[in-house]
Structures are given as C-alpha cells and as structure tokens.
Write an enzyme that holds these catalytic residues in place. Sequence first.
Site, PDB file in Angstrom:
ATOM      1  N   GLU A 134       7.437   1.023 -44.887  1.00 53.39           N
ATOM      2  CA  GLU A 134       7.517   1.483 -46.283  1.00 53.39           C
ATOM      3  C   GLU A 134       7.989   2.932 -46.296  1.00 53.39           C
ATOM      4  OE1 GLU A 134       4.763   3.236 -49.505  1.00 53.39           O
ATOM      5  OE2 GLU A 134       3.920   1.294 -48.942  1.00 53.39           O
ATOM      6  N   ARG A 184       7.640  -1.639 -53.919  1.00 53.39           N
ATOM      7  CA  ARG A 184       7.779  -0.321 -53.279  1.00 53.39           C
ATOM      8  C   ARG A 184       9.231   0.119 -53.108  1.00 53.39           C
ATOM      9  NH1 ARG A 184       3.208  -0.646 -54.140  1.00 53.39           N
ATOM     10  NH2 ARG A 184       1.467   0.184 -52.952  1.00 53.39           N
ATOM     11  N   SER A 235       0.313   3.927 -46.885  1.00 55.26           N
ATOM     12  CA  SER A 235       0.688   2.720 -46.115  1.00 55.26           C
ATOM     13  C   SER A 235       1.999   2.982 -45.380  1.00 55.26           C
ATOM     14  CB  SER A 235       0.905   1.535 -47.058  1.00 55.26           C
ATOM     15  OG  SER A 235      -0.254   1.270 -47.787  1.00 55.26           O
TER      16      SER A 235
HETATM   17  N1  EPU Z   1      -7.691  -4.907 -44.291  1.00 60.14           N
HETATM   18  C1  EPU Z   1      -8.265  -5.101 -43.080  1.00 60.14           C
HETATM   19  N2  EPU Z   1      -8.211  -4.096 -42.157  1.00 60.14           N
HETATM   20  C2  EPU Z   1      -7.605  -2.911 -42.423  1.00 60.14           C
HETATM   21  C3  EPU Z   1      -6.993  -2.720 -43.659  1.00 60.14           C
HETATM   22  C4  EPU Z   1      -7.040  -3.734 -44.605  1.00 60.14           C
HETATM   23  O1  EPU Z   1      -8.846  -6.151 -42.799  1.00 60.14           O
HETATM   24  O2  EPU Z   1      -7.603  -2.048 -41.530  1.00 60.14           O
HETATM   25  C5  EPU Z   1      -7.807  -5.941 -45.327  1.00 60.14           C
HETATM   26  C6  EPU Z   1      -8.812  -5.473 -46.395  1.00 60.14           C
HETATM   27  O3  EPU Z   1     -10.122  -5.850 -46.060  1.00 60.14           O
HETATM   28  C7  EPU Z   1      -8.330  -6.149 -47.628  1.00 60.14           C
HETATM   29  C8  EPU Z   1      -6.840  -6.284 -47.410  1.00 60.14           C
HETATM   30  O4  EPU Z   1      -6.597  -6.075 -46.026  1.00 60.14           O
HETATM   31  O5  EPU Z   1      -8.884  -7.424 -47.743  1.00 60.14           O
HETATM   32  C9  EPU Z   1      -6.045  -5.320 -48.248  1.00 60.14           C
HETATM   33  O6  EPU Z   1      -6.446  -3.971 -47.968  1.00 60.14           O
HETATM   34  P1  EPU Z   1      -6.424  -2.842 -49.096  1.00 60.14           P
HETATM   35  O7  EPU Z   1      -7.153  -3.271 -50.294  1.00 60.14           O
HETATM   36  O8  EPU Z   1      -6.861  -1.559 -48.455  1.00 60.14           O
HETATM   37  O9  EPU Z   1      -4.902  -2.759 -49.540  1.00 60.14           O
HETATM   38  P2  EPU Z   1      -3.532  -2.909 -48.737  1.00 60.14           P
HETATM   39  O10 EPU Z   1      -2.907  -4.199 -49.064  1.00 60.14           O
HETATM   40  O11 EPU Z   1      -3.751  -2.582 -47.307  1.00 60.14           O
HETATM   41  C10 EPU Z   1      -2.054  -1.982 -50.670  1.00 60.14           C
HETATM   42  C11 EPU Z   1      -1.066  -0.877 -50.888  1.00 60.14           C
HETATM   43  C12 EPU Z   1      -1.767   0.452 -51.044  1.00 60.14           C
HETATM   44  C13 EPU Z   1      -2.715   0.354 -52.222  1.00 60.14           C
HETATM   45  C14 EPU Z   1      -3.711  -0.793 -51.967  1.00 60.14           C
HETATM   46  C15 EPU Z   1      -4.603  -1.042 -53.154  1.00 60.14           C
HETATM   47  C16 EPU Z   1       0.981  -1.568 -49.795  1.00 60.14           C
HETATM   48  C17 EPU Z   1       1.892  -1.377 -48.636  1.00 60.14           C
HETATM   49  N3  EPU Z   1      -0.124  -0.836 -49.785  1.00 60.14           N
HETATM   50  O12 EPU Z   1      -2.691  -1.729 -49.430  1.00 60.14           O
HETATM   51  O13 EPU Z   1      -0.787   1.437 -51.353  1.00 60.14           O
HETATM   52  O14 EPU Z   1      -3.432   1.558 -52.408  1.00 60.14           O
HETATM   53  O15 EPU Z   1      -2.969  -2.024 -51.731  1.00 60.14           O
HETATM   54  O16 EPU Z   1      -3.871  -1.643 -54.162  1.00 60.14           O
HETATM   55  O17 EPU Z   1       1.283  -2.360 -50.687  1.00 60.14           O
HETATM   56  C18 EPU Z   1       0.694   2.977 -50.345  1.00 60.14           C
HETATM   57  O18 EPU Z   1       1.621   2.289 -50.770  1.00 60.14           O
HETATM   58  O19 EPU Z   1       0.915   4.031 -49.673  1.00 60.14           O
HETATM   59  C19 EPU Z   1      -0.671   2.550 -50.564  1.00 60.14           C
HETATM   60  C20 EPU Z   1      -1.719   3.190 -50.038  1.00 60.14           C
END
Ligand code: EPU
Length: 339
Positions: free
Chosen positions: A334, A166, A238
């Site tokens: 971020e 990022r 995020s």
């Molecule tokens: N989770 C929870 N509770 C929550 C949110 C997430 O338990 O409230 C758990 C989910 O169940 C899952 C894990 O955390 O097992 C990851 O969640 P998710 O797949 O939604 O992805 P993330 O790691 O929270 C990242 C990126 C997103 C991107 C998604 C999908 C970053 C900071 N964020 O989110 O990017 O869409 O992966 O690849 O790396 C962004 O950068 O603005 C963004 C939305």
Amino acid sequence: MFKLVPNFSLRHNNSFGIDVTANYWVTISTLRDLDEAFTKYPHLSGETKMIIGGGSNLLFLSDFDGVVLSPDFIGYEITYQDDQVIEIEVGAGVEWDDFVAYCVEHGWYGVENLSLIPGKVGAAPVQNIGAYGVEIEQVIVCVKGLNLETGEIGSYTQEQCCFSYRSSIFKEKMLNRFMVISVVFRLQKMGELVSAYGDLSGMLKELDEPSLKNARDAVIKIRRSKLPDPKILGNAGSFFRNPILSAREAASLAEFLPGLPLYPTSGKEVKVAAGFLIDHAGWKGRKVGRAAVHDRQALVLVNLGGATGAEILELSMAIQQDVFEKFGVVLEREVQVVE
Ligand code: EPU
C-alpha cells in the site's frame, strides 16, 4: 511568502523517519507563492517534482534528486448547506484529524470513523483513506488543484477521481502531476454512525445512544491500542493492502486457516485480512536489523530507529515471499516506494 530550503532533510517529513534529503523543499501557502518561487529560482522547473502532504505513506530508498512541494493551503469554507447536508471546502494543508475533530464538534456525520489517521487533507483523496467501514470517497464532492504540467487549475468530480481501494487517479496516472489545493466534502447533519465493523461495534454496543463524539473516541482508542504513533516509532500504517480474492479462493484459504477474517466487497470478490496472514506466518513482532513487524498489528512495519528504506523494503519482500509460499497469496504494497 514561499519558503525554500536547499539540501533539505526529509527525516521529519516522512512518517517512517527515513533519513534522506531532497535537493529543495518549497512550502507554499498560495498559488502566487508557487509562481514566485519558480520565477525567482527558474532552475526549479528542470527538477523532478514531488508533492508531500504529511509523508505518511512513503518509503524513501535514497535521497530525492528533485524538489519537494509542500502545499500549506489552509482554511475551511462552507459552500452549500440545507437541513440535511453541508458541503465544506477544506485546504490541502489542514491536518486530517483536525478536520475530523472540527466535523465532530459541529455535529456533521461522515468522517468520524477516519479519526486519527495521520496526514493532511490534501493527501487523503490520493490514497482514498479508509477505516472501520468508511472510505473517504463516500464523502467527497470534488478535488481541486493545479496541474503541474499544464499550469491549469482544475477540479475532479468524485467520479473523475477514479477511487478504488486505497487508490485514486492521483496515486496512479496523475501522481506528482496534480497538486491538490482543496477538497470539497459532503457531510450529513442528521446522519447515522457506521458501526458494523468488529472492534468498533463492540465498543459502541456498550453505549445506549452512541454519539458522534463516542464514535470518534472509540476509533481513537482502538487505533492507539494497535497502531504505533509515528512520532515515537516510525511507520506508515498498513504496509500492504488487504488482498482481494475470488470467493472460491477465499473459501479454500479460510478452510486451511480457520478464523481468517473475510470481508465481502461490492462485487463477488472477498477481501481477506493481510495482518492475519502475516501474523499466522509467524512474522508478528519479528525484528530484522533496525526494521520490524509491529507486535500488535502485523500489517504495520516499523523503523526501530535509524533503519534505511532498503532495510524496511527487504523485510517487506521477505514477508511477501513467505506469505506466498505458505498461503499462495500475493501481498501488494500500500505504501508508495520512492526510489
Ligand atoms: N489480525 C491478526 N493479526 C494481526 C493483525 C490483524 O490476526 O497482526 C486480524 C485482526 O484480528 C482482525 C483482522 O485481522 O480480525 C483485521 O485487522 P484490523 O481490524 O486491525 O484491520 P486491518 O484489515 O488489518 C484495515 C486497514 C487499516 C484500518 C483498519 C480498520 C488496510 C490495508 N488497512 O486494517 O488502515 O485502520 O482496517 O478499518 O485496509 C492504513 O491503511 O494504513 C490503515 C491502518
């Protein structure tokens, strides 16, 4: 023709919908526009400059005392192709998701997992957008633009962009000093889908031979189910980065927090899901004044309507402190805060 508006409300130009103004807003579609604007209004040269693409990763704390440049360079140009790959130069002002849709329609692989990410093409390399196992750095050949300090037009090769999770040179050393004009992408004509990521793999496994369009539709469906539409509920995706810990730290945290999602990185470190930590610290859905933690994805902070940047920042700092006290993990922002 450039367009200049003094005392411009930025409310519709930052996805948090924060109601602040800039001294001037200048939209330019060509480099000549920029020359003309600065020739006609020479005092603009003395103003602090800021470049806004879609404004989808910004948190304004107060009015911006300066000039905002909004690059509106549009258009596509194929610069190279053979049987396997195609290289295409895309204007910074093109909507990112329009470009993704264009690639999917043409059968070009590489950006389908980045469907529905808000913002413009020019902003995409700045923060090395990523989702579902793909980061934009994987498909970038070079980034062309204008150095606002020297007036020189230049090009950064993929390597010179210094991409990291990022981030890139454009979000660090060259922040608001380099205005992206176009980005050259390399896409595959006979690629393969990247479908290992949890949610996505589940949806694609149900299909016999998933197509590019299937992948795009699945990503759109997942994003719509978790992430609020900034047009309806102000947010910047995020708010925090997923923290990267040593393998040992991550293992002991996972022991304390069973089910914590861990993502190995290319090095020996492990990325952990910040959303899981924030959720398990009890913040999901919590409201503090006009700011809140989204009720379907705890990594996203939202403006419930009329929130100030300071209210959102305050909420984010309370979360950082609590997550640190509960789990010993430092969450880094971020989103870029503009003071
Ligand atoms: N989770 C929870 N509770 C929550 C949110 C997430 O338990 O409230 C758990 C989910 O169940 C899952 C894990 O955390 O097992 C990851 O969640 P998710 O797949 O939604 O992805 P993330 O790691 O929270 C990242 C990126 C997103 C991107 C998604 C999908 C970053 C900071 N964020 O989110 O990017 O869409 O992966 O690849 O790396 C962004 O950068 O603005 C963004 C939305």
